[in-house]
Each structure stands twice: as structure tokens, then as C-alpha cells.
Design a protein around this motif. Structure first.
Motif, PDB file in Angstrom:
ATOM      1  N   ARG A  62      45.850  47.727  38.679  1.00 18.17           N
ATOM      2  CA  ARG A  62      46.720  47.960  39.409  1.00 18.17           C
ATOM      3  C   ARG A  62      48.133  48.077  38.392  1.00 18.17           C
ATOM      4  NH1 ARG A  62      45.812  48.351  45.058  1.00 18.17           N
ATOM      5  NH2 ARG A  62      43.630  48.751  45.280  1.00 18.17           N
ATOM      6  N   VAL A  63      47.741  47.004  36.941  1.00 16.68           N
ATOM      7  CA  VAL A  63      48.224  47.159  36.068  1.00 16.68           C
ATOM      8  C   VAL A  63      47.599  47.984  34.875  1.00 16.68           C
ATOM      9  CG1 VAL A  63      50.036  45.766  36.918  1.00 16.68           C
ATOM     10  CG2 VAL A  63      47.931  44.892  35.997  1.00 16.68           C
ATOM     11  N   LYS A  64      48.871  47.855  33.928  1.00 22.30           N
ATOM     12  CA  LYS A  64      47.999  48.008  32.592  1.00 22.30           C
ATOM     13  C   LYS A  64      49.146  47.526  31.035  1.00 22.30           C
ATOM     14  CE  LYS A  64      50.868  52.834  32.397  1.00 22.30           C
ATOM     15  NZ  LYS A  64      50.788  54.215  32.228  1.00 22.30           N
ATOM     16  N   PRO A  65      48.368  47.007  30.093  1.00 18.38           N
ATOM     17  CA  PRO A  65      48.948  45.948  28.963  1.00 18.38           C
ATOM     18  C   PRO A  65      50.770  46.899  29.191  1.00 18.38           C
ATOM     19  CG  PRO A  65      46.648  46.511  28.337  1.00 18.38           C
ATOM     20  CD  PRO A  65      46.814  48.171  29.678  1.00 18.38           C
ATOM     21  N   GLY A  66      51.671  46.495  28.870  1.00 20.33           N
ATOM     22  CA  GLY A  66      52.968  46.775  28.242  1.00 20.33           C
ATOM     23  C   GLY A  66      53.394  46.939  29.915  1.00 20.33           C
ATOM     24  N   GLU A  67      53.131  46.510  30.400  1.00 18.46           N
ATOM     25  CA  GLU A  67      53.618  46.978  31.686  1.00 18.46           C
ATOM     26  C   GLU A  67      54.312  46.143  32.435  1.00 18.46           C
ATOM     27  OE1 GLU A  67      52.380  47.960  36.776  1.00 18.46           O
ATOM     28  OE2 GLU A  67      51.494  49.261  34.467  1.00 18.46           O
ATOM     29  N   GLU A  68      55.810  45.282  33.149  1.00 17.18           N
ATOM     30  CA  GLU A  68      56.433  44.437  33.419  1.00 17.18           C
ATOM     31  C   GLU A  68      55.564  44.637  35.149  1.00 17.18           C
ATOM     32  OE1 GLU A  68      60.710  45.249  33.202  1.00 17.18           O
ATOM     33  OE2 GLU A  68      60.445  45.554  30.983  1.00 17.18           O
ATOM     34  N   VAL A  69      55.278  42.968  35.500  1.00 20.25           N
ATOM     35  CA  VAL A  69      55.022  42.995  36.942  1.00 20.25           C
ATOM     36  C   VAL A  69      55.903  41.939  37.042  1.00 20.25           C
ATOM     37  CG1 VAL A  69      52.685  43.076  36.393  1.00 20.25           C
ATOM     38  CG2 VAL A  69      53.696  40.837  35.609  1.00 20.25           C
ATOM     39  N   THR A  70      56.268  41.692  38.688  1.00 14.85           N
ATOM     40  CA  THR A  70      57.032  40.836  39.730  1.00 14.85           C
ATOM     41  C   THR A  70      56.157  39.584  39.621  1.00 14.85           C
ATOM     42  OG1 THR A  70      56.509  42.349  41.630  1.00 14.85           O
ATOM     43  CG2 THR A  70      58.915  42.243  39.432  1.00 14.85           C
ATOM     44  N   VAL A  71      56.754  38.908  40.263  1.00 17.42           N
ATOM     45  CA  VAL A  71      55.814  37.737  41.130  1.00 17.42           C
ATOM     46  C   VAL A  71      54.744  38.256  42.127  1.00 17.42           C
ATOM     47  CG1 VAL A  71      56.204  35.563  42.206  1.00 17.42           C
ATOM     48  CG2 VAL A  71      57.451  35.386  39.915  1.00 17.42           C
ATOM     49  N   ASN A  72      54.233  37.544  42.364  1.00 17.11           N
ATOM     50  CA  ASN A  72      53.326  37.919  43.428  1.00 17.11           C
ATOM     51  C   ASN A  72      53.364  39.930  44.112  1.00 17.11           C
ATOM     52  OD1 ASN A  72      52.969  36.262  44.981  1.00 17.11           O
ATOM     53  ND2 ASN A  72      55.189  35.957  46.513  1.00 17.11           N
ATOM     54  N   GLN A  73      53.931  40.179  42.728  1.00 13.68           N
ATOM     55  CA  GLN A  73      52.626  41.746  42.782  1.00 13.68           C
ATOM     56  C   GLN A  73      51.464  41.627  42.364  1.00 13.68           C
ATOM     57  OE1 GLN A  73      54.590  43.987  39.324  1.00 13.68           O
ATOM     58  NE2 GLN A  73      53.060  45.965  39.026  1.00 13.68           N
ATOM     59  N   ILE A  74      50.620  42.921  43.742  1.00  6.44           N
ATOM     60  CA  ILE A  74      49.140  42.783  43.532  1.00  6.44           C
ATOM     61  C   ILE A  74      49.082  43.007  42.137  1.00  6.44           C
ATOM     62  CG2 ILE A  74      47.621  44.123  44.134  1.00  6.44           C
ATOM     63  CD1 ILE A  74      48.766  42.137  45.925  1.00  6.44           C
ATOM     64  N   VAL A  75      48.063  42.600  41.137  1.00  8.35           N
ATOM     65  CA  VAL A  75      47.614  43.202  40.002  1.00  8.35           C
ATOM     66  C   VAL A  75      46.452  44.597  39.294  1.00  8.35           C
ATOM     67  CG1 VAL A  75      49.502  41.622  38.744  1.00  8.35           C
ATOM     68  CG2 VAL A  75      47.083  40.839  39.440  1.00  8.35           C
ATOM     69  N   VAL A  76      44.822  43.744  40.811  1.00  8.00           N
ATOM     70  CA  VAL A  76      43.390  43.952  40.590  1.00  8.00           C
ATOM     71  C   VAL A  76      43.210  43.655  41.626  1.00  8.00           C
ATOM     72  CG1 VAL A  76      43.162  41.616  40.420  1.00  8.00           C
ATOM     73  CG2 VAL A  76      41.651  43.299  39.558  1.00  8.00           C
ATOM     74  N   GLU A  77      42.402  44.942  42.190  1.00  8.87           N
ATOM     75  CA  GLU A  77      41.583  44.484  43.082  1.00  8.87           C
ATOM     76  C   GLU A  77      40.018  44.245  42.989  1.00  8.87           C
ATOM     77  OE1 GLU A  77      40.134  47.274  47.427  1.00  8.87           O
ATOM     78  OE2 GLU A  77      40.918  47.913  45.375  1.00  8.87           O
ATOM     79  N   VAL A  78      39.391  42.805  43.635  1.00  2.35           N
ATOM     80  CA  VAL A  78      38.490  42.395  43.478  1.00  2.35           C
ATOM     81  C   VAL A  78      36.973  42.294  44.460  1.00  2.35           C
ATOM     82  CG1 VAL A  78      38.852  40.880  41.403  1.00  2.35           C
ATOM     83  CG2 VAL A  78      38.393  40.046  43.661  1.00  2.35           C
ATOM     84  N   GLU A  79      35.978  42.451  44.278  1.00  2.00           N
ATOM     85  CA  GLU A  79      35.273  42.351  45.665  1.00  2.00           C
ATOM     86  C   GLU A  79      33.944  40.757  45.478  1.00  2.00           C
ATOM     87  OE1 GLU A  79      31.656  45.000  47.754  1.00  2.00           O
ATOM     88  OE2 GLU A  79      31.812  45.098  45.504  1.00  2.00           O
ATOM     89  N   THR A  80      34.136  40.414  46.281  1.00  2.00           N
ATOM     90  CA  THR A  80      34.017  39.381  46.453  1.00  2.00           C
ATOM     91  C   THR A  80      32.521  39.159  47.643  1.00  2.00           C
ATOM     92  OG1 THR A  80      34.487  38.441  48.495  1.00  2.00           O
ATOM     93  CG2 THR A  80      35.817  37.932  46.520  1.00  2.00           C
ATOM     94  N   ALA A  81      31.507  38.163  47.926  1.00  2.00           N
ATOM     95  CA  ALA A  81      31.088  38.001  47.959  1.00  2.00           C
ATOM     96  C   ALA A  81      31.092  38.611  50.160  1.00  2.00           C
ATOM     97  CB  ALA A  81      30.101  36.823  48.470  1.00  2.00           C
ATOM     98  N   LYS A  82      32.145  38.953  50.200  1.00  2.00           N
ATOM     99  CA  LYS A  82      32.295  39.236  51.857  1.00  2.00           C
ATOM    100  C   LYS A  82      33.510  40.265  52.112  1.00  2.00           C
ATOM    101  CE  LYS A  82      32.782  33.946  52.904  1.00  2.00           C
ATOM    102  NZ  LYS A  82      31.380  34.212  53.551  1.00  2.00           N
ATOM    103  N   ALA A  83      33.967  40.582  50.787  1.00  2.00           N
ATOM    104  CA  ALA A  83      35.285  41.435  51.370  1.00  2.00           C
ATOM    105  C   ALA A  83      35.596  42.259  49.871  1.00  2.00           C
ATOM    106  CB  ALA A  83      35.784  41.556  52.063  1.00  2.00           C
ATOM    107  N   ALA A  84      36.141  43.379  49.783  1.00  2.00           N
ATOM    108  CA  ALA A  84      37.324  43.684  48.356  1.00  2.00           C
ATOM    109  C   ALA A  84      38.590  42.967  49.538  1.00  2.00           C
ATOM    110  CB  ALA A  84      37.632  45.821  49.096  1.00  2.00           C
ATOM    111  N   VAL A  85      39.164  42.064  47.732  1.00  4.46           N
ATOM    112  CA  VAL A  85      40.489  41.543  48.234  1.00  4.46           C
ATOM    113  C   VAL A  85      41.191  42.250  46.681  1.00  4.46           C
ATOM    114  CG1 VAL A  85      41.583  39.763  48.392  1.00  4.46           C
ATOM    115  CG2 VAL A  85      38.822  39.680  49.200  1.00  4.46           C
ATOM    116  N   GLU A  86      42.497  41.960  47.475  1.00  2.00           N
ATOM    117  CA  GLU A  86      44.123  42.124  46.444  1.00  2.00           C
ATOM    118  C   GLU A  86      44.028  41.421  45.705  1.00  2.00           C
ATOM    119  OE1 GLU A  86      46.017  44.751  48.749  1.00  2.00           O
ATOM    120  OE2 GLU A  86      45.696  46.726  47.564  1.00  2.00           O
TER     121      GLU A  86
END
Length: 460
Positions: free
Chosen positions: A25-49
Motif C-alpha cells: 500500500r506504499v512505495k519507496p519515498g512515500e511518507e507514512v504515519t503511525v498505524n498506517q496500513i502499509v501491506v496486505e498479507v495472506e496468512t494460513a487463515k485470512a488476508a490481513v492488513e
């Protein structure tokens, strides 16, 4: 001085060991804030942000979409002090990278050493590792970070094949990786030369246009089709991998028994039609599955064995005085079984509403790992696919699962006469270590009686 921190893949559920990177959800050079969603991953149970715990500037994405990494692996680097004094470039004080031909392992080693104290997570320093870059020639040598230059006299070592970067979305790149297709050899058919899934499939089948050819150019004769070229291999991972492991464990650990019951549910369907106009069900999608779920909760009170758990380590059977009802749901990522907590304490309208929210969330891939654990009994609606019944496998940690079949107009004997009635089939699988044939039969008969005559509920 810049302050680099590694963001590791965290354990989003108890026992999680790995996850697949789905989308950044982000790219190099981009500013991020605390608790900002940066990636979505798929675990053995579900997709998680996943949110990031720091504010700063993203300096590098360490893992590409489609890759599976272990918990604790750094996946993102952030400069949490981007306004600090710039660090001395690893390649030299002027910040410019030397010509690739002049680099040698001996010369680049000191640069790597200078990077080590600049990156870390918490109080423990961790050396930065960059993803290997894909190239057609020799592996690229590490390039020092520095300001961009207007023009380069020659393409650097490890530049993309043909001097271009293929345009493709992450899912298309993932597909190409799975099928062994080099995107550099393709020219996209979509607007702007974007490579599509169809382009990748054509390449995998040996019938694609090579980058640089004109659209109208005559393609070379297609070689003989290898049978393997018409097969797809997809890595077993995520939800599919977890489901397979759980089903194998259950099938070969718990001795399964399955019983079947055919039920005339015409009274239930007539009651459903009346209740749909009731103010209590305004805005609620009242499905036959809601009646089955309510019937299971009522029947489990009379036959608590089906709602119990076999604890082999403690040598005990654990009886639950609550029902966390699992509902099997088909999603694009595979079968998931989210739970309705304390379903036995819900009214029919509440249960119907909870079922609607649960299935919608599951289909969107938004079910959290916490919502898919600690169930006590499960229902699987195979009827939604037009299937009459089946022999479901009990979920690990539970003792019973009910398959709810399709409701069909069927000739049925009523008071000595053949009439067309609404009929369905139920199938109950149970763990014979916990549930004897008597208890399983009594539970299934109770569920059937409640569906055949909902007024029986006042006697439970």
C-alpha cells in the motif's frame, strides 16, 4: 543522521509461521504515519492488513508481492528521522555511484560495512539486505544510494533486459512467475503497453508476440505443443495449505461417522415467507440456513456431546456450555470457517443478521484470524451450489459438522397422498470418540424435527 528501522512480518494470529505478501500500500519515498496500513498479507487463515508502528519515509520494500516469508523477516525499511543530517554515501562522500566496471567485491565490502550501524530494529542492529534484481546478464553489483543524475553514459550492470521495465500489475507479475514467463520478453496488449493475464497465458502456451515486434508482424510458426505447456502449477500456500493440513489431521485422527436424514421442510419455508414481512426482520436477509443454525443451537442443548471437544493430551472431553457456530464459506482464497460467537444466545433475527455479515465479510476476504478460531460446531451449506448432501469432515477441535443440502420440490407422501413438498437432505459427520451413534442420531433427528415443524422449538 537518518534513523532506519526494519518493519518485520508480525504474528497476526497464534501459531502463525509465515505469510504471503499480497499487495503493498506504499512505495519507496512515500511518507507514512503511525498505524498506517502499509501491506496486505495472506496468512494460513485470512488476508490481513498490517499497520506500521512508526512515522517516517519508506526507503525500501524488501519483499515483492507473491513471495512467502517467515514471521520476523524484515519486509520494509523506514527512515524514522528523514529530516536528520544525510548520512555519508556508502560509495563515497560525493554521493555518486562509481561506474559499474570499476566496482569490485573488495571495493564494495567497506560500503556494506558502513550501512550496518545505520539500520536496525529496536536496540538490536540488523544488517540491511536488498532484494536481488532480475537481469538478463551477470548479477548486479550493489549500487550506492545517491541523488538521481540527469543521464547515464551507459546502461548500468543489471539494467532491465532491453532497457525497458515491463508494465504489469502485481497479480500479473505473480502469474508470470508461477508460469515461468519472463515479462521482459512480452509487449502488453492493453493501453499503454500494459501486460495482461491473457498475454502471460499466451506466452506460457508458446503463442505470444515478442517485445519489439509490430502488432501486424507475422509470428513465427508455433512449435509443437508440449502437454506440460497446457498445465498450470500453483504453489500450495495460504488458506489452501492450512485447510489441507487441518482436513488431513482431522480425517486421520478423529474416527468419522456420517448419518443422513431427508426432511420435508415445507412448514419452515411457509414460516419464512410469513416472517419476511414481519417488522422484526426488516432489513434482515432471512435464509433457510438461518433456520438450520437456530435448530442446531437448540438441539445442541439437548445433546451436548456434539458441542464437546476431545482433549487427547489431558485425557478429557471438554463440554462447552456455549455455541460458537462455525459457518463454512467459499471465498476466492479458498474455504474459510468464521465463527458466530455465542450463537445459542441469539434470536432468529439476530442470527440471520450475523450470518449475512459473516458471509459478506468472508467473501470480501476481510475475515480476521481471530474470527476463525475456537469454534464448537460447524454448518456447511452445500445446498447453495445445488448439491443435495455430502460427507463433511469435522473441523479440528470440534466433534460435529452438519451439511445442509439443496431444498427441492419433491413428491412426498402426506396423509396417505402424494404431494409436491419442499424437501432437503441433512448429513451429520461426528467424531465417534466423543459422540456415540445414539447421540449423533438424536441430534440429527432434533434438527430435522425443528426444520420440519418450527413450532417444536417451544418444547425444547
Amino acid at each position: 543522521m537518518p534513523d532506519y528501522k526494519h518493519f518485520p512480518l508480525s504474528d497476526t494470529a497464534e501459531g502463525l509461521t509465515e505469510a504471503e505478501i499480497l499487495d503493498w500500500r506504499v512505495k519507496p519515498g512515500e511518507e507514512v504515519t503511525v498505524n498506517q496500513i502499509v501491506v496486505e498479507v495472506e496468512t494460513a487463515k485470512a488476508a490481513v492488513e498490517l499497520p506500521i508502528p512508526w512515522a517516517g519515509v519508506v526507503t525500501e520494500l524488501l519483499v515483492e508481492p507473491g513471495q512467502t516469508v517467515e514471521v520476523g523477516t524484515p519486509i520494509l525499511t523506514v527512515d524514522v528521522d528523514p529530516n536528520g543530517a544525510p548520512a555519508e554515501s556508502p560509495a563515497g562522500s560525493n554521493g555518486s555511484a562509481p561506474a559499474p566496471a570499476e566496482e569490485t567485491p573488495a571495493e564494495t565490502a567497506p560500503a556494506e560495512e558502513e550501512m550496518k550501524p545505520l539500520v536496525g530494529y529496536g536496540s538490536k542492529a540488523v544488517s540491511a539486505k536488498r532484494r536481488p534484481r532480475k537481469s538478463a546478464g551477470a548479477p548486479a553489483t550493489p549500487a550506492a544510494a545517491g541523488p538521481a543524475t540527469p543521464a547515464a553514459p551507459a546502461a548500468p550492470v543489471g539494467a532491465p533486459k532491453g532497457g525497458h521495465v515491463p508494465l504489469a500489475k502485481p497479480p500479473v507479475r505473480k502469474l508470470a512467475k508461477e508460469l515461468g514467463v519472463d515479462l521482459h520478453d512480452l509487449s502488453g496488449s492493453a493501453d499503454g503497453g500494459v501486460i495482461t493475464r491473457e498475454d502471460v497465458h499466451r506466452a506460457a502456451n508458446g503463442s505470444t508476440r515478442i517485445s519489439g515486434e509490430l502488432p501486424g508482424a507475422e509470428a513465427p510458426a508455433a512449435p509443437a505443443i508440449d502437454p506440460a505447456a497446457r498445465e498450470r502449477r500453483v504453489k500450495i500456500k495460504g488458506v489452501r495449505k492450512a485447510t489441507a493440513a487441518a482436513m488431513v489431521q482431522s480425517a486421520f485422527t478423529a474416527p468419522h461417522v456420517t448419518e443422513f436424514l431427508t426432511v420435508d421442510v415445507t412448514p419452515m419455508m411457509e414460516l419464512r415467507a410469513r416472517l419476511k414481512d414481519s417488522p422484526a426482520f426488516a432489513g434482515v436477509k432471512l435464509t433457510p440456513l438461518a433456520f438450520a443454525a437456530k435448530a442446531m443451537c437448540l438441539a445442541a442443548k439437548r445433546t451436548p456431546d456434539v458441542n464437546a471437544t476431545w482433549d487427547s493430551e489431558a485425557g478429557e472431553i471438554v463440554y462447552k456450555d456455549y455455541v460458537h457456530l462455525g459457518v463454512a464459506a467459499a471465498t476466492p482464497r479458498g474455504l474459510v470457517v468464521p465463527k458466530i460467537r455465542d450463537a445459542d444466545s441469539m434470536s432468529l433475527p439476530e442470527l440471520a443478521g450475523a450470518l449475512g455479515e459473516l458471509t459478506a465479510t468472508a467473501r470480501e476476504g476481510k475475515t480476521t484470524p481471530a474470527d476463525m478460531v475456537n469454534g464448537t460446531i460447524t454448518i456447511s451449506n452445500v445446498g447453495v451450489f445445488g448439491v443435495d448432501t455430502g460427507t463433511p469432515i469435522v473441523n479440528p477441535g470440534e466433534s460435529a459438522i452438519l451439511a445442509f443440502g439443496a431444498i427441492r420440490d419433491t413428491p412426498w407422501v402426506v396423509d396417505g397422498e402424494i404431494k409436491i413438498r419442499k424437501v432437503l437432505q441433512l448429513a451429520l459427520s461426528f467424531d465417534h470418540r466423543v459422540v456415540d451413534g445414539q447421540q449423533g442420531s438424536e441430534f440429527l433427528a432434533d434438527v430435522g424435527a425443528l426444520l420440519a415443524d418450527p413450532s417444536m422449538a417451544i418444547t425444547f
